[in-house]
Design an enzyme around this catalytic site. Structure first.
Site, PDB file in Angstrom:
ATOM      1  N   GLU A  80       0.829  -1.219   0.000  1.00 53.24           N
ATOM      2  CA  GLU A  80       0.000   0.000   0.000  1.00 53.24           C
ATOM      3  C   GLU A  80       0.859   1.263   0.000  1.00 53.24           C
ATOM      4  OE1 GLU A  80      -0.497  -2.664   1.855  1.00 53.24           O
ATOM      5  OE2 GLU A  80      -2.457  -3.386   1.185  1.00 53.24           O
TER       6      GLU A  80
ATOM      7  N   HIS B 244     -11.754  -6.145   8.216  1.00 50.83           N
ATOM      8  CA  HIS B 244     -12.535  -5.925   6.987  1.00 50.83           C
ATOM      9  C   HIS B 244     -13.780  -5.096   7.283  1.00 50.83           C
ATOM     10  CE1 HIS B 244     -10.097  -9.514   6.152  1.00 50.83           C
ATOM     11  NE2 HIS B 244     -10.110  -9.121   4.893  1.00 50.83           N
TER      12      HIS B 244
END
Lengths: 428, 337
Positions: free
Chosen positions: B57, B126
């Site tokens: 990322e 999540h």
């Protein structure tokens, strides 16, 4: 050409307990010296014939592999140039390189003194590393984008940045193009394709890869070059940069300036007993280790990497082996963590002295000319400093209008910042 | 269109209009994204413009910044908002500050899309709603749509904006509105039955920094965004309270004019978000309302948020702000006279 240093010392690799059984032991690296010790640079393995060849710029990584462990040199200890990396540089180019390096050194000396006199809040010298930025800057094209760390001020001299503008930035006066927002030495110069320097280490390394990816995306021939120190190679951005550069074969030169010290921390804390150039091999990028105090070698290796990138053959990692002669910054006292004057024992010498010696040896230069150059540039720096102060000083100004603090957070001033600006102005 | 299709449509529209726009991220290219938001872009625009990346990322955002400086307009996908943290140095220290620190010389028009929010049995990594981390960063705009029509218009605005935009997409409502677990065991409707699921094919923009009034009312102002807009709407309906519901859409810039106008009218305010309570974005809303509407307030401002715990798996519906908790808060604030 290699003719310096000594052999790599043998290190104990484990630890036997009382019964003679080998057990693990936490290994904490040491540096080339601590205060009171005799400097010892043998672990750097500066003597090697591994780099005595120059591959084609489109070579595969494995062909160049010995270059990651050797040391590319052109100038020997006597200042004689030779070997496979001897660049074809005009006399004028070399003399210009010498001039830039002397100029940078004069600038650093003056700015350091001005910080000690309280006229700057902070300064960072590049003493001993001038060849890195100057030779690399001169080996690149003006359209190539530079993503420097904070110790490559030589790039600005090569690109022709007005020294007065550099000084105005460092004292945050009304002519500072960073509008008084940044600490000294965090230069920005868009017209010179010199990226805004950040205090966060290594962030620019992976950004440069993105810039190069965009250049390739657009089919342009411009490449990116970026610099990071030995200590900062430990940051995740350096891994990201090498991986992305390799994955997309980005036209970028990834420079690691190994000046042996990250503030007080020896390079061994990031190198892990190998070279920084060798890090590149695992990413399938050629890594080249070069004598960073050898102007000709630095130029030659950079030119090689630039040709490789420009022709679409991908990235190169260059480790520039040099020595940080000064303290880390004006806020640092190197005598607290390394031998006093350790730099005098540095096997690769001084980049200015070595290029001067080379030019004198070729009858292109002389000691009196060197003295005259140093005097000329010192005086030029003094004039520039006086001119910079005429646009305002750090303490007394004039600065940018304080309301401009709210500008450029966003492209347009949003309502909440407009309100805050009004609150500030009401107080005044 | 579903929200996924609306986002996909925004990407198609902007990429067709401007060759500088590209999408990049993990699995966004050949595969079309794990949530299908980038479907078809690879086929239409090729591997260069629907760019698959390594799983890094920080590297993705850094590359996007470099591309932005070099004239491109990257739309980055973080696969889950929960995985944005390796990129946080690049986002906070670099992307957000670049224009300011360079005196306006450099900027990077990067949009970062990230599926966010809970209600999907996503557990700890999540389900997070990290918007408050980014609204605290000067130099970033932060946007969270609650329906397909807004998602497309806001995303086009974000991509065309020269400032960096954090664009959080509540994944719980990707395929249909969700009214909370209280009714129907958490079942949701379809966007095809919803008026805001009617999305034009072509290019249109919804300005950043403008809230939408979902329901006009006189008794209390409810401030929400993302999935909670729908949960709040259903809670209001079930309660019978005449509440005014605002969907903020942009958290920064905040439409403080719309918020203040509503609270001055109702005199009461309830703030709702999925994110944890302490130092969450709700605290900023409470402070802004208190400062701008103090003399109009008739009751303390209420907050209904996620608890100050990591997002749990088994206890999802005890964690996720329920209609019941919202109704309780509405009734508490109305109890003051």
């Amino acid at each position: 050409m290699p003719k310096t240093g000594g052999n790599k010392p043998v290190e104990a690799r484990g630890h036997a307990d009382a019964t003679g059984t080998w057990v693990s032991k936490l290994h904490v690296p040491t540096g080339s010296s601590r205060p009171g010790e005799k400097p010892d640079f043998r672990a750097l393995n500066l003597v090697s014939d591994d780099a005595m060849f120059r591959p084609a710029p489109d070579c595969e990584t494995r062909e160049a592999e010995p270059l990651a462990h050797g040391l590319v040199r052109v100038l020997d200890d006597e200042g004689t140039a030779g070997g496979p990396w001897l660049p074809e540089l005009s006399d004028e180019h070399l003399l210009q390189g010498l001039r830039h390096m002397v100029h940078v050194r004069a600038y650093d000396e003056r700015m350091f003194r001005m910080q000690r006199q309280g006229q700057l809040s902070f300064y960072i010298k590049s003493t001993g590393e001038e060849a890195v930025a100057v030779a690399q800057g001169m080996a690149l094209d003006s359209g190539d984008m530079l993503f420097p760390a904070y110790r490559q001020q030589g790039l600005l001299f090569v690109r022709g940045r007005d020294v007065v503008d550099m000084m105005c930035h460092c004292i945050s006066n009304a002519r500072d193009n960073c509008k008084g927002r940044q600490m000294p030495v965090f230069y920005t110069w868009k017209d010179g394709n010199f990226f805004s320097i950040s205090g966060n280490l290594a962030t620019q390394f992976s950004q440069a890869v993105g810039w190069a990816m965009a250049s390739a995306y657009k089919g342009e021939e411009h490449i990116a070059a970026t610099w990071v120190g030995d200590g900062s190679t430990a940051e995740a951005d350096v891994h990201n940069a090498m991986l992305f550069a390799a994955t997309y074969r980005a036209p970028v030169i990834l420079n690691i300036v190994n000046n042996q010290w990250a503030i007080s921390t020896p390079q061994s804390f990031a190198a892990g007993g190998t070279t920084f150039a060798a890090r590149a091999l695992g990413y399938n990028i050629p890594g080249i280790r070069v004598d960073g105090n050898d102007f000709l070698a630095v130029h030659a290796v950079t030119d090689w990497a630039a040709r490789r990138a420009r022709r679409g053959f991908g990235p190169t990692v260059i480790e520039l082996v040099t020595y940080r002669v000064a303290g880390h910054s004006t806020s640092d006292n190197p005598d607290a963590y390394r031998a006093h004057n350790e730099s005098e024992a540095w096997p690769l010498g001084d980049p200015v002295a070595r290029l001067k010696q080379h030019l004198i040896g070729r009858d292109l230069w002389s000691e009196p000319q060197q003295q005259a150059l140093e005097t000329e540039l010192k005086e030029a720096i003094s004039r520039d400093w006086k001119q910079a102060l005429s646009y305002g000083s750090l303490e007394d100004g004039p600065h940018w209008p304080v309301a401009t603090m709210f500008d450029d957070v966003f492209q347009h001033l949003p309502a909440h910042l407009l309100r805050q600006r009004q609150q500030l102005e009401e107080k005044e | 269109m579903s929200m996924v299709q609306a986002i996909n449509s925004a990407l198609h529209c902007t990429m067709a209009a401007d060759p500088a726009v590209l999408v990049m991220g993990e699995d966004v290219g050949f595969f079309g994204g794990v949530f299908r938001c980038t479907e078809g872009l690879y086929e239409k625009y090729g591997a260069h413009r629907a760019l698959d990346t390594p799983i890094a990322e920080g590297g993705i955002v850094a590359a996007a910044i470099g591309m932005g400086v070099n004239g491109l307009r990257p739309v980055v996908e973080m696969q889950f908002a929960d995985y944005i943290y390796p990129a946080i140095d690049q986002i906070i220290s670099e992307l957000a500050r670049l224009r300011h620190r360079s005196g306006g010389e450099f900027f990077a028009p990067v949009t970062i899309r990230a599926p966010c929010g809970g209600g999907i049995r996503g557990g700890q990594t999540h389900s997070q709603s990290p918007e408050g981390i980014f609204t605290h960063v000067c130099g970033l705009k932060t946007v969270i749509p609650s329906n397909p029509y807004d998602a497309k218009g806001l995303l086009i605005s974000a991509i065309e904006d020269d400032d960096p935009v954090m664009f959080f997409e509540p994944k719980r409502i990707y395929n249909g509105p969700f009214h909370g677990h209280d009714n129907n065991g958490g079942g949701s409707g379809s966007w095809s039955d919803h008026p805001l699921g009617q999305v034009p094919i072509g290019h249109y923009r919804i300005p950043l920094g403008k809230a939408a009034t979902i329901r006009a009312g006189r008794q209390v102002t409810v401030l929400a965004y993302g999935t909670m807009v729908h949960v709040a709407a259903e809670a209001i309906r079930a309660s019978g309270i005449d509440a005014e519901l605002l969907d903020l859409r942009s958290l920064l810039p905040l439409d403080i004019e719309a918020v203040a106008a509503s609270v001055r009218k109702t005199g009461r305010c309830v703030v709702i978000h999925e994110a944890t309570r302490t130092s969450g974005y709700g605290a900023e809303l409470v402070a802004e309302v208190q400062e701008t509407c103090f003399w109009h307030l008739r009751a303390p401002i209420e907050r209904v948020t996620g608890w100050d715990t990591p997002y749990p798996h088994a206890f999802e519906w005890e964690y996720f702000p329920s209609q019941r908790r919202i109704v309780d808060a509405l009734q508490r604030t109305l109890a003051y006279h």
